[in-house]
Scaffold this active site. Structure first.
Site, PDB file in Angstrom:
ATOM      1  CD  GLU A  50      -1.691  -2.376   1.648  1.00 51.82           C
ATOM      2  OE1 GLU A  50      -0.498  -2.574   1.984  1.00 51.82           O
ATOM      3  OE2 GLU A  50      -2.578  -3.237   1.770  1.00 51.82           O
ATOM      4  CG  PHE A 112      -8.775  -9.994  11.566  1.00 51.21           C
ATOM      5  CD1 PHE A 112      -7.486 -10.335  11.957  1.00 51.21           C
ATOM      6  CD2 PHE A 112      -9.094 -10.022  10.206  1.00 51.21           C
ATOM      7  CE1 PHE A 112      -6.531 -10.706  11.012  1.00 51.21           C
ATOM      8  CE2 PHE A 112      -8.138 -10.400   9.263  1.00 51.21           C
ATOM      9  CZ  PHE A 112      -6.860 -10.737   9.672  1.00 51.21           C
ATOM     10  CD  GLN A 113      -6.662  -7.561   7.740  1.00 49.66           C
ATOM     11  OE1 GLN A 113      -7.616  -7.367   6.985  1.00 49.66           O
ATOM     12  NE2 GLN A 113      -5.491  -8.002   7.316  1.00 49.66           N
ATOM     13  CE  LYS A 162     -16.641  -7.622   4.086  1.00 47.32           C
ATOM     14  NZ  LYS A 162     -15.887  -8.841   4.402  1.00 47.32           N
ATOM     15  CG  MET A 470      22.278  12.951   3.903  1.00 48.15           C
ATOM     16  SD  MET A 470      23.111  14.178   2.890  1.00 48.15           S
ATOM     17  CE  MET A 470      21.724  14.842   1.974  1.00 48.15           C
TER      18      MET A 470
END
Lengths: 566, 182
Positions: A50, A112-113, A162, A470
């Protein structure tokens, strides 16, 4: 007409002119994904992570000026967007992220999630929403696109549970938004324009500091007109690069920590700074009290809160840079500053930081110069963050408007891979080069698969120094060369990696191979990767150490026998 | 520049998370809030917030500008420079017995406060006023023993016809103009 929440999302996006979405499905946004086949006019690009979707939407938005769109599922899908969203917020990039959320009945139960993504992104978005009813989706998307793309642009996140994607509601897309608390000011206040014009007239040593705002408002012609009419040299901040052609006689390069020495020294002498669409970031100013000590400051910005935040401003002008410049160009009188230009030429001669050392070994600056030569300074160049980013900014010589794409404010390593993908999708007509560091490249290189899969022909130039360069340089300068956790002793074989992904991969170890390799990559019909095995401990100059001034300027040490490329 | 207390009011949309948006902004920008009060106002669907913040003029200007960047914030005013009224309500539970109760009642009268609960060992005193008045009565009550205090935070309003909805609508469009001309 009754539609499901998922259909309403797609219908709304189509009405906003969305042609491309970068995303990845999961449990919570699956009902949205399953409506996609009904909308073949929307191109969905399936990413590998993502973060890739977010940065790709950002790159797409920067090159097209349109709102970039990313989709992710709940929980980890949404949290993986956090870095790209922050990048877009810091750099004022218009973006709309649509995330799935767990069903309404599960919100707040640590399901969940489940992640409170609207809470998480509250401080890093321009605005965000949790949409609890399908009937609210259309107006929310309308508002989100309006907020993302107007005023000082920025990212907006819309979180949708959802079951809301499945809920049916009457669909009617609103014609306008009702946001009493959001009315961006576009035109400069006339009395401020007059005061600014007077300061410009009185100035003997004026400079323009052009930032990202010039590019966001597409004020290229207006900027050129002001510079030429009042004969004012133009300095471009990192994100202002490519707002003004660097082959123009009035172009004066980049200021700040790794800017050109002559640019910073000119700012020391200036009696007027005309700041256009920038926030006077600490990497530009160094120690605030010593920045432009002799100068009055005109500051034009879309965002009132950016004005007076860092530097003291003599004339603040709130407004869209393009429209303010049009007003200003009418009020400003033609002027010449030959003495000032000559003084700058002298500083340039004494501090020629745009030249590069002639070496036997392969150094990144040389690669950048060669890349500029082959592409005639006209490619879209996307960078990561670090030494290679600064070398690109210093030496490429950008000519075309809006052709330098980089994570400026946040400084997100790994940006260079997915953002270049988004840029190429947005501008398929242009050659897109991603100049990458070997560190950042490994953070997001999974998107190579996405590019091969979708034939997105980005060309990669990895400045492979086997170091987090760097950071290593800071260790050399400020920690007595104690190289803690910056050396990659076993990088992957990037050429084999490219081949494994199904791309062209070429290793370059010698100066003579640089030009042919670049040409080979350009001619190759597909994404390609060049692995430039550059000098390990090459340092980036000039450098003004953080929080200091030009008095502490470190320039490249000059050896007696050194030869220089022009 | 001198650190001083400023009273800022903000008209905000009454939407979910608006309080988090505002408090998150204060936290991440490092602004100090002395008090914050929020509640319904004269416009349906809107709330008005009042903040007391500490800082020099530059910081307070940044606070007002940053608040205006929030989409749900409709109007922000630093009313400290104008003539304004500010009030706060506090409930103070103080130890009291038959020997000192009358002394406390006298004190309450002087401050035009009210006794809202009487128990064998304690009293609850309700006091309304500006911050100084509440500090004063609290200090005096401490000698008897204050066991609990709760305050609403300051609410404030400009005197005269200067503030309110009418002006909000009039200044709605060019809300950043004041920045441009300041």
């Amino acid at each position: 007409m009754k539609l499901t929440g998922g259909q309403i999302v797609c219908e709304s996006l189509i009405r906003e002119g969305v042609a491309v979405i970068f995303g990845l499905p999961g449990g919570a946004n699956l009902p949205l994904y399953q409506t996609l086949p009904q909308y073949p006019q929307i191109r969905h690009i399936l990413v590998r992570h993502e973060q890739g979707a977010g940065h790709a939407a950002d790159g797409y938005a920067r090159v097209t000026g349109k709102v970039g769109v990313a989709w992710a599922t709940s929980g980890p899908g949404a949290t993986n967007l956090v870095t790209p969203i922050t990048t877009a917020q810091m750099d004022s990039v218009p973006m709309v992220c649509i995330t799935g959320q767990v069903a309404r009945s599960s919100i707040g139960t640590d399901a969940f999630q489940e992640a409170d993504i609207s809470g998480i992104t509250l401080p890093i978005t321009k605005h965000n929403y949790l949409v609890m009813h399908a009937s609210r989706i259309a107006e929310t998307i309308k508002e989100a696109f309006y907020i993302a793309s107007t005023g000082r642009p920025g990212p907006v996140l819309i979180d949708i549970p959802k079951d809301v994607f499945n809920e049916e509601a009457e669909f009617q897309y609103p014609d306008e938004v009702d946001l009493p608390g959001y009315k961006p000011v576009l035109d400069g206040h006339p009395s401020q324009i007059k005061r600014a014009a007077r300061l410009i007239k009185e100035a003997e040593r004026p400079l323009i500091l052009a930032g990202h705002g010039v590019i966001l408002s597409k004020a290229y012609e207006e900027l050129k007109e002001l510079a030429e009419k009042a004969q004012i040299p133009v300095i471009t901040t990192l994100l202002g690069i490519s707002s003004f052609p660097e082959n123009h006689v009035l172009s004066l390069g980049m200021p700040g920590m790794h800017g050109m020495a002559y640019t910073s020294l000119a700012i020391d002498d200036a009696d007027l700074i005309v700041g256009l669409g920038l926030r006077f970031d600490d990497r530009v100013t160094g120690k605030i009290s010593t920045f432009a000590p002799k100068a009055k400051v005109i500051h034009v910005d879309m965002d009132p809160s950016a004005i007076g935040k860092n530097v003291k401003v003599t004339v603040p002008i709130v407004g869209d840079v393009k429209r303010v410049l049009r007003q200003l160009n009418q009020a400003v009188e033609p002027a010449v500053h030959l003495g000032w230009l000559e003084q700058i030429e002298e500083i340039k001669r004494a501090h020629p930081s745009n030249r590069i050392r002639e070496t036997d070994s392969l150094i990144p600056q040389f690669v950048i110069k060669q890349l500029a030569e082959v592409t005639e300074g006209k490619a879209i160049v996307v960078t990561g963050v670090g030494q290679h980013q600064m070398w690109t900014a210093q030496h490429y010589g950008f000519i075309e408007p809006n052709s330098f794409i980089s994570s400026g404010g946040l400084g997100a390593m790994g940006y260079e891979v997915p953002a270049a993908m988004g840029a190429k999708v947005g501008r398929p007509d242009k050659t897109v080069w991603s100049v990458a560091g070997d560190g950042g490249f490994q953070m997001t290189m999974s998107e190579l698969a996405t590019m091969v899969e979708n034939d997105i022909q980005v060309k990669f130039a990895i400045m492979n120094n086997r170091f987090l360069g760097m950071v290593r340089q800071w260790q050399e300068f400020f920690y007595k060369k104690s190289y803690v956790a910056t050396h990659y002793t076993h990088n992957p074989d990037f050429v084999k990696l490219a081949e494994a992904f199904g791309m062209l991969g070429v290793r370059v170890t010698d100066k003579t191979q640089v030009m042919p390799a670049i040409q080979q990559a350009m001619e190759y019909n597909g994404p390609a990767l060049l692995d430039f095995m550059v000098e390990e401990e090459e340092n980036l100059y000039p450098m003004i150490p953080p929080g200091t001034s030009t008095a502490q300027l470190i320039e490249e040490p000059v050896e007696e026998k050194a030869k220089w490329h022009r | 520049m001198a650190q001083m207390k400023h009273t800022i009011t903000a008209l905000v949309s009454d939407k979910p998370a608006v309080l988090s948006r505002v408090s998150s902004l204060f936290r991440r920008r490092g602004f100090n809030i002395t008090s914050l009060a929020v509640g319904n106002c004269e416009i349906p669907g809107m709330s008005r917030m009042a903040f007391v913040v500490e800082g020099d003029d530059g910081i307070v200007e940044q606070i007002t500008k940053q608040l205006r960047t929030l989409i749900d914030v409709i109007k922000v005013s630093d009313i400290s420079k104008a003539d304004f009224v500010s009030r706060e309500l506090a409930l103070i539970r103080v130890r009291a017995n038959s020997t000192n109760r009358s002394e406390i009642i006298q004190l309450v009268d002087i401050f035009r406060a009210n006794i809202v609960d009487v128990a064998p060992e304690s009293l609850i005193i309700e006091v309304t006023g500006d911050e100084d008045k509440i500090e004063s009565i609290n200090d005096l009550l401490k000698t008897f023993g204050v066991t609990e205090m709760i305050r609403t935070g300051t609410v404030a309003m400009m005197r005269g016809m200067a503030g309110g909805t009418e002006e909000t609508q009039a200044t709605n469009l060019p809300r950043s103009r004041s920045d441009a001309t300041s």
